[in-house]
Every structure is written in C-alpha cells, then in structure tokens.
Design a protein around this motif. Sequence first.
Motif, mmCIF file in Angstrom:
data_model
loop_
_atom_site.group_PDB
_atom_site.id
_atom_site.type_symbol
_atom_site.label_atom_id
_atom_site.label_comp_id
_atom_site.label_asym_id
_atom_site.label_seq_id
_atom_site.Cartn_x
_atom_site.Cartn_y
_atom_site.Cartn_z
ATOM 1 N N ARG A 122 68.156 -23.976 59.637
ATOM 2 C CA ARG A 122 68.091 -22.821 58.742
ATOM 3 C C ARG A 122 67.599 -21.579 59.496
ATOM 4 O O ARG A 122 66.543 -21.004 59.183
ATOM 5 N N TRP A 123 68.403 -21.163 60.474
ATOM 6 C CA TRP A 123 68.000 -20.052 61.328
ATOM 7 C C TRP A 123 68.011 -18.716 60.599
ATOM 8 O O TRP A 123 67.464 -17.733 61.109
ATOM 9 N N GLN A 124 68.615 -18.657 59.406
ATOM 10 C CA GLN A 124 68.627 -17.377 58.675
ATOM 11 C C GLN A 124 67.208 -16.870 58.419
ATOM 12 O O GLN A 124 66.949 -15.663 58.439
ATOM 13 N N ASN A 125 66.288 -17.819 58.176
ATOM 14 C CA ASN A 125 64.905 -17.405 57.922
ATOM 15 C C ASN A 125 64.267 -16.764 59.149
ATOM 16 O O ASN A 125 63.376 -15.918 59.025
ATOM 17 N N ASN A 126 64.712 -17.175 60.336
ATOM 18 C CA ASN A 126 64.143 -16.605 61.556
ATOM 19 C C ASN A 126 64.471 -15.122 61.689
ATOM 20 O O ASN A 126 63.740 -14.382 62.347
ATOM 21 N N ILE A 127 65.574 -14.691 61.094
ATOM 22 C CA ILE A 127 65.950 -13.279 61.167
ATOM 23 C C ILE A 127 64.867 -12.413 60.527
ATOM 24 O O ILE A 127 64.624 -11.278 60.953
ATOM 25 N N VAL A 128 64.194 -12.966 59.526
ATOM 26 C CA VAL A 128 63.114 -12.239 58.854
ATOM 27 C C VAL A 128 61.780 -12.461 59.562
ATOM 28 O O VAL A 128 61.005 -11.512 59.762
#
Length: 629
Positions: free
Chosen positions: A550-556
């Motif tokens: 779930r790398w999308q959370n890393n963008i934040v």
Amino acid sequence: MCGIAGIISTDIGRIPETTTRYMRSSILYRGRDEQDEWSDEKNLHFFHSRLSIIDLTTGHQPMWDVSKRYVIIYNGEIYNYKELRTAYERMGARFETQSDTEAILEGFKLKGEHVCEDLNGMFAFAIWDTQKKRLFLARDRLGKKPLVWCEIGGDFYFASTLDAFRSIPGWTGKLSIGAIELYRLVAGFPLELTVYEQARALPPAFFAWVSPENPVPQVGRYWQMDLRRKSRRSLSQLLEEYETLLTDAIAIRLRSDVPLALTFSGGVDSGTIAALCARRLNVSLDCYTIDYHTDDDPSPETMIAERVARELGLTWRYIQFNYHEDLLSGLPRTYSFYDQPSVQLPLVYSHRLYETIRPLAKVVLSGNGSDEIFTGYIGDEVARKDDLERFQRLPFLHRHFGIKKQADSLAGMWGNYVYSNLSARLSPGELATPTGNAVLSMVDRIMKDITEAGVDNFLDRLMYLNLLCSTSDSNYRLPDISGLAAQVEVRSPYLDYRLIEFAARLPHQYKVADPFSPKTNKYLPKLFYEKLVGKEIAWARKKGMGFNLRWQNNIVDDPNYRTAFVRAYDALDQAGIDSESYRSAWKQFIADLCAGVKLRASAGDMMLGFMLGMWLSHTSPAETMIKSG
C-alpha cells in the motif's frame, strides 16, 4: 527471448562505428547468453542478443536457412513450433535445428508474409532476402514484443528498443508532446506512436517490407479482433471450450529447455494455471508470490496464495518486499531499462520478483490478460450496466439522431472524448504540426479499427481498448522489459490469440453476470475455477499480486516521496512540459487520501506525471530536451 536491431542502407559502409556500437550495446540487457551480428558489407547489418530458452545448442542467431538465401533475427517464442515444423516438412521444408526460429524461417520460404497467420506466440522478427535485397519485418498480434523503427538520412533503422537510435546521425531525441498527451488519455502509445517524433513502432498484427532504395516500410495487416459474432453455445459447452483452449495454451507454453515457474497470487488466473498444470498436465510448477506480509500487517492475499498452493500440492515460495524502503529507492535502477515512460510503479517489485526467480527458473508463466478479456476488474460491471441502459434507448437514438450503427457511435463517443481533451491540452499550432497531425490521424485510425472490429457495446469497447493501449504497460511492456532485465522470459497463456477470440465471442452474461455488482465479474472463468478449488476461494473478492503493498500512503507520510515528486515534476518543466496539471493532481490526491476518499480520480494524472518526470530525469538531457522548430 532476445533483442534485435538492424540497419538497411544503400551504402552500409557510411554508417558510423559509434552508431553500430550503440545499437549493439542497447539490446544486450535483453539476452546475455549469446551475442552475434552479421553484415553483407553492402546494404544490411543485423545485431542479436540471445536469452537461450529453446534449442540451447543449435538455435544461434542470426540464423540462415538451408539454402543460404534467407537470414533471420528474432525476438520471442513461437509456442506451436512443433506442429508447424511437422506441417512444413510435409510441404517440403528441411530443418537443421530444433529451434522455433527455424520454423519461422522455413514457413516464410513456403508462405511469404502469410506465415504470420500460422504463428501462435509473441514475436518480432526480421528476415533478409539476399537475392531480392528486401527486408521483411513482423510483430505479434497484440504487440507483446517491441519493434520500433526510424528512417533518417535515407537509412532505415529498427530495434527492440528506442534506445538503439540515440547515436544515429541526425537523431534529435525530440519528444512528441502530442503522443505524450495521448498517452495521458489512453495510458499507452497505440499502434505506431512512440514518445519520440522521429521514431515509429510497427503496429501489433502488422508486417512490413523495406528495401535500401525504399526505406519507408510498406505495411500490411494479418489479424484483426472480431467482436461481432457472439456464441450461441450453452454455458456447459462454453465451459468445456474454455477448458480445452486454456489447457492447450498452457501446455504449449510449457515447452522449454530450461526450468519454468509460475507467478502466483492464488486468484482465479494464476490459480487456474497452477491447477490445470498439476491436475490435467501432470506438471508441478514452483509458485512465487511477492508481497508485504508481517505479524502487524498481514496480507490476506499471501495467505490465500499459500493455501491454494498447498491444496494443489505445489511448492510455494514467498518473497518479502518491504515497500517502505525498497520501492522508491529501487525505481531509478529498474526504470533505466525502459525506453519509453511507463505508468507502472509496480515495475519495481516485478523486477525483484523476476530477479528472485531467475536462479531457479528462466521461464515464468503469468496470469496476465485474463482481467482484460474476461472483464475482471472492479468497476468493469458498469460497462455492462451502461450497455443495458443504452440498449433501451437505442430505438429513440436511431429515430431522432440517425445513428445507424452502434459501433460507429461508440467509436465516435470515444473519439470525441479524446479530441476534446487533446484540443484542451494542445494549442491549435501544436495540433497543426506534423506530429500533431500524426496523433490526430492515430485517433482516426483507432476509431476506424473500433468500427471494423464490430464493437457495438461498451463492454466490447472496454476489452478492445484495454488490449490495444490501456493495459499495454502491465500486460506487455512490464513483463517484456523487467523480465528480460532479470534474464527471465514471461509467458501469458490468457493472451493466446485463440483465447482472445473465444473471449470476443463470449456472450456478456458470462463475463458480467450481475451488472450491479463486481462479485460476478469474470463469471465463466470463476465458474471453472470453482470446480478446481471450491467456491470459497474461487469467488473471493479480487485483490491481485502485491495486494498489501500500500505505497499510496507513503506519498503522504514519507518525505522522500515528497522530494521525489517535486524533482519529477521539475524535470517536466525542464523538458518543456507544463507540470502544473500534474502537480494539482498530486495535491488533490493527497487531500482525497487524507479525507478517506476511496476512488481517487486524481491518481492517474499524478502518477503519469511522476513516472514521466522520473523517466526524463534518468535519461540523457540530449534525449529529452524539446527543441524549438
């Protein structure tokens, strides 16, 4: 599986040594087992790098036919080569090797360009006729194997990668802004478009003839998807046909002189391949799953994959990928093999997957393509719902708006969407340039293809466009480039053209049984899978390989991502591409994620801009700078 490149000229001696050296080196990553080349010292120079899979001892290339008139270089695999060999021998062909390469060569001698219709596989090849001084080029039906070309200064160059052209005298490296904007809309470079103004691709299912005196390819088409005729067979008959076709598609893809493996999520696609191998073909493939799975953050997908593999009695190997640390840091190295931008950040962990498999297997089977041809993605059911609603409106539309053919109106609807967006993003001056006209002509050609393929509903249009462009990165380019960079050949049984033709004939109720729920998407394949593993697993909610990454959370949360996004968008500005819309999408994505919005419409533009900028920043400035005039 290999890399190919070549040059045709009226005087091959005038080609600089720096150009031939660069072409030679550009394809080496695609095959490190053998490298060779041949030139007639007059008109032609062939380059070849080989990843040896079939006929390890006598399958060397460039390969000559027994008469020494024809010579071939070839990238890919022809899975039905044994059957073709038998058929061609009956027609008088003589063989000196056990390779699939020679099957193409002898078939070409017997049938000319029509040999392409016999080939079941993934391929791009070039055959030189030493008597007529003509080159024949061909590419597989879907474009799984790349074949790009350019004509500069009266000389013709072709290769498996656009990087081969960087040292050609007269090569500018000027980006095609129109092609990039179309890529932004359709998630691919369709037909002959590439990211560069000077280069073209040979479209999928096309062949071409080239000569030194006429260096512009004369092209023809040998296959077209046909979505007009839906089957009237019963569900039980269709299930039987599906099993027969898929089993054979798998069986011929097991032909190899090196070890094989399977990328495995335990879902319908890879699970069906594993089950048919084990229970119908008596072949046990080691199954590989990559994901992030810890006690604090367990992955349901990983647990399902392990369970299914054990139920089938197969060896299951798990690869832990710490996306917090390895995804962003691994992008520059992995991305460096890509000759055009890709929207697929998963190419990083796909490369890790293939690298891990490589010491134990050289050929990998994959479930790629099933979602595209059998409507497996969440949200695909909306297309059938729209079809049903549209069907009710058709009499009114026909009466009041003169719509004679649904295919024409569907092609027009798609074309209007693309045209309006291109007009909003490109100035009239940019659209009027030769490259702008080329992009608009490409849209016209796709609209024509949609109509000629008999697309008369949203569901079929979805399948057609997915295979043509929307999923070309994930289904074709990623397995090809990242696989070969790790020296692994990836084979996809679901992308067998016979299964695509079957899916094109399949009535829609057997793809999407319930237009109001994604649970019955990919209906017929799930019914068949249920017979193999039971109802609970077969009908589990779709997740896919790497579900827990779930790398999308890393963008934040990760400041390294923020730095990377800023640098990527800055690279767009430095190359003359306006980054503002991409930056806005990035900000909107973060806001939506923090607000708990599940379907974030901004994700596509955000990632396309990011991946384009990352690609530009890891390519030489001479290749990326957009020059005036």
